[in-house]
Scaffold this motif. Structure first.
Motif, PDB file in Angstrom:
ATOM      1  N   VAL A 282       0.852  -1.200   0.000  1.00  0.00           N
ATOM      2  CA  VAL A 282       0.000   0.000   0.000  1.00  0.00           C
ATOM      3  C   VAL A 282       0.882   1.243   0.000  1.00  0.00           C
ATOM      4  N   PRO A 283       0.826   2.007  -1.077  1.00  0.00           N
ATOM      5  CA  PRO A 283       1.682   3.199  -1.155  1.00  0.00           C
ATOM      6  C   PRO A 283       1.121   4.364  -0.325  1.00  0.00           C
ATOM      7  N   HIS A 284       1.978   5.324  -0.049  1.00  0.00           N
ATOM      8  CA  HIS A 284       1.540   6.555   0.612  1.00  0.00           C
ATOM      9  C   HIS A 284       0.607   7.305  -0.324  1.00  0.00           C
ATOM     10  N   LEU A 285      -0.291   8.048   0.249  1.00  0.00           N
ATOM     11  CA  LEU A 285      -1.176   8.931  -0.513  1.00  0.00           C
ATOM     12  C   LEU A 285      -0.689  10.345  -0.235  1.00  0.00           C
ATOM     13  N   GLY A 286       0.028  10.908  -1.163  1.00  0.00           N
ATOM     14  CA  GLY A 286       0.735  12.152  -0.879  1.00  0.00           C
ATOM     15  C   GLY A 286       1.839  11.793   0.101  1.00  0.00           C
ATOM     16  N   ARG A 287       1.814  12.400   1.250  1.00  0.00           N
ATOM     17  CA  ARG A 287       2.770  12.034   2.305  1.00  0.00           C
ATOM     18  C   ARG A 287       2.100  11.263   3.437  1.00  0.00           C
ATOM     19  N   VAL A 288       0.845  10.924   3.247  1.00  0.00           N
ATOM     20  CA  VAL A 288       0.096  10.218   4.293  1.00  0.00           C
ATOM     21  C   VAL A 288       0.302   8.715   4.138  1.00  0.00           C
ATOM     22  N   PRO A 289       0.826   8.054   5.165  1.00  0.00           N
ATOM     23  CA  PRO A 289       1.079   6.611   5.114  1.00  0.00           C
ATOM     24  C   PRO A 289      -0.208   5.808   5.312  1.00  0.00           C
ATOM     25  N   VAL A 290      -0.875   5.538   4.223  1.00  0.00           N
ATOM     26  CA  VAL A 290      -2.163   4.852   4.247  1.00  0.00           C
ATOM     27  C   VAL A 290      -2.040   3.458   4.862  1.00  0.00           C
ATOM     28  N   ALA A 291      -0.915   2.794   4.641  1.00  0.00           N
ATOM     29  CA  ALA A 291      -0.735   1.440   5.188  1.00  0.00           C
ATOM     30  C   ALA A 291      -0.837   1.442   6.712  1.00  0.00           C
ATOM     31  N   THR A 292      -0.296   2.456   7.352  1.00  0.00           N
ATOM     32  CA  THR A 292      -0.360   2.528   8.815  1.00  0.00           C
ATOM     33  C   THR A 292      -1.804   2.687   9.274  1.00  0.00           C
ATOM     34  N   VAL A 293      -2.551   3.540   8.592  1.00  0.00           N
ATOM     35  CA  VAL A 293      -3.977   3.709   8.916  1.00  0.00           C
ATOM     36  C   VAL A 293      -4.686   2.375   8.724  1.00  0.00           C
ATOM     37  N   LEU A 294      -4.433   1.729   7.610  1.00  0.00           N
ATOM     38  CA  LEU A 294      -5.107   0.479   7.284  1.00  0.00           C
ATOM     39  C   LEU A 294      -4.853  -0.605   8.327  1.00  0.00           C
ATOM     40  N   VAL A 295      -3.597  -0.818   8.703  1.00  0.00           N
ATOM     41  CA  VAL A 295      -3.323  -1.883   9.670  1.00  0.00           C
ATOM     42  C   VAL A 295      -3.917  -1.557  11.040  1.00  0.00           C
TER      43      VAL A 295
END
Length: 138
Positions: free
Chosen positions: A35-48
């Motif tokens: 899961v790549p970052h969205l802009g500079r937001v680490p989407v993977a961290t949110v997802l997990v």
């Protein structure tokens, strides 16, 4: 003899936490790669963190409501709850990522990232609990 020891000092129970934690950590690493970052937001961290909150809510509700015998409940709670979810979720990365956003001057994104993650995690946990209650046999 080992039964007299507190649960946190029993090697088999610690092994369950280790097994779950190693698996959860590997799963988090895989999500981070996929899961790549969205802009500079680490989407993977949110997802997990959100998925982990859902799983933990459903697991603990399921074990409390209709779980198996105490020994099996403890093993599932330690392996999946403490171990897997503990290794899978990462609030230290949330803090580190928030710091990086703040240092980049993206205060609004940092605030949205933190509050969004916490709100989504709370909602996911509540949903996991609700679904586990709903799936309980009559």
């Amino acid at each position: 003899m080992s039964e007299a020891r507190p649960p946190h000092l029993r090697a088999p129970l610690l092994g369950l936490v280790f097994l779950g934690g190693a698996t959860g950590t590997l799963a988090r690493w895989a999500v981070g790669l996929a899961v790549p970052h969205l802009g500079r937001v680490p989407v993977a961290t949110v997802l997990v963190n959100v998925v982990g909150a859902f799983v933990l809510g459903a697991l603990l509700e399921g074990l409390a409501r209709r779980g198996p015998d105490e020994g099996r409940r403890r093993a599932l709670r330690l392996t999946l709850g403490t171990g897997f979810c503990g290794g899978f979720t990462t609030y230290s990365a949330l803090a580190n990522d928030t710091d990086a956003l703040l240092r980049a001057g993206l205060e609004g994104r940092a605030l949205a990232y933190v509050l969004g993650t916490l709100a989504l995690g709370l909602a996911a946990s509540a949903l996991g609990i609700a679904l586990a209650r709903r799936s309980r046999p009559a």
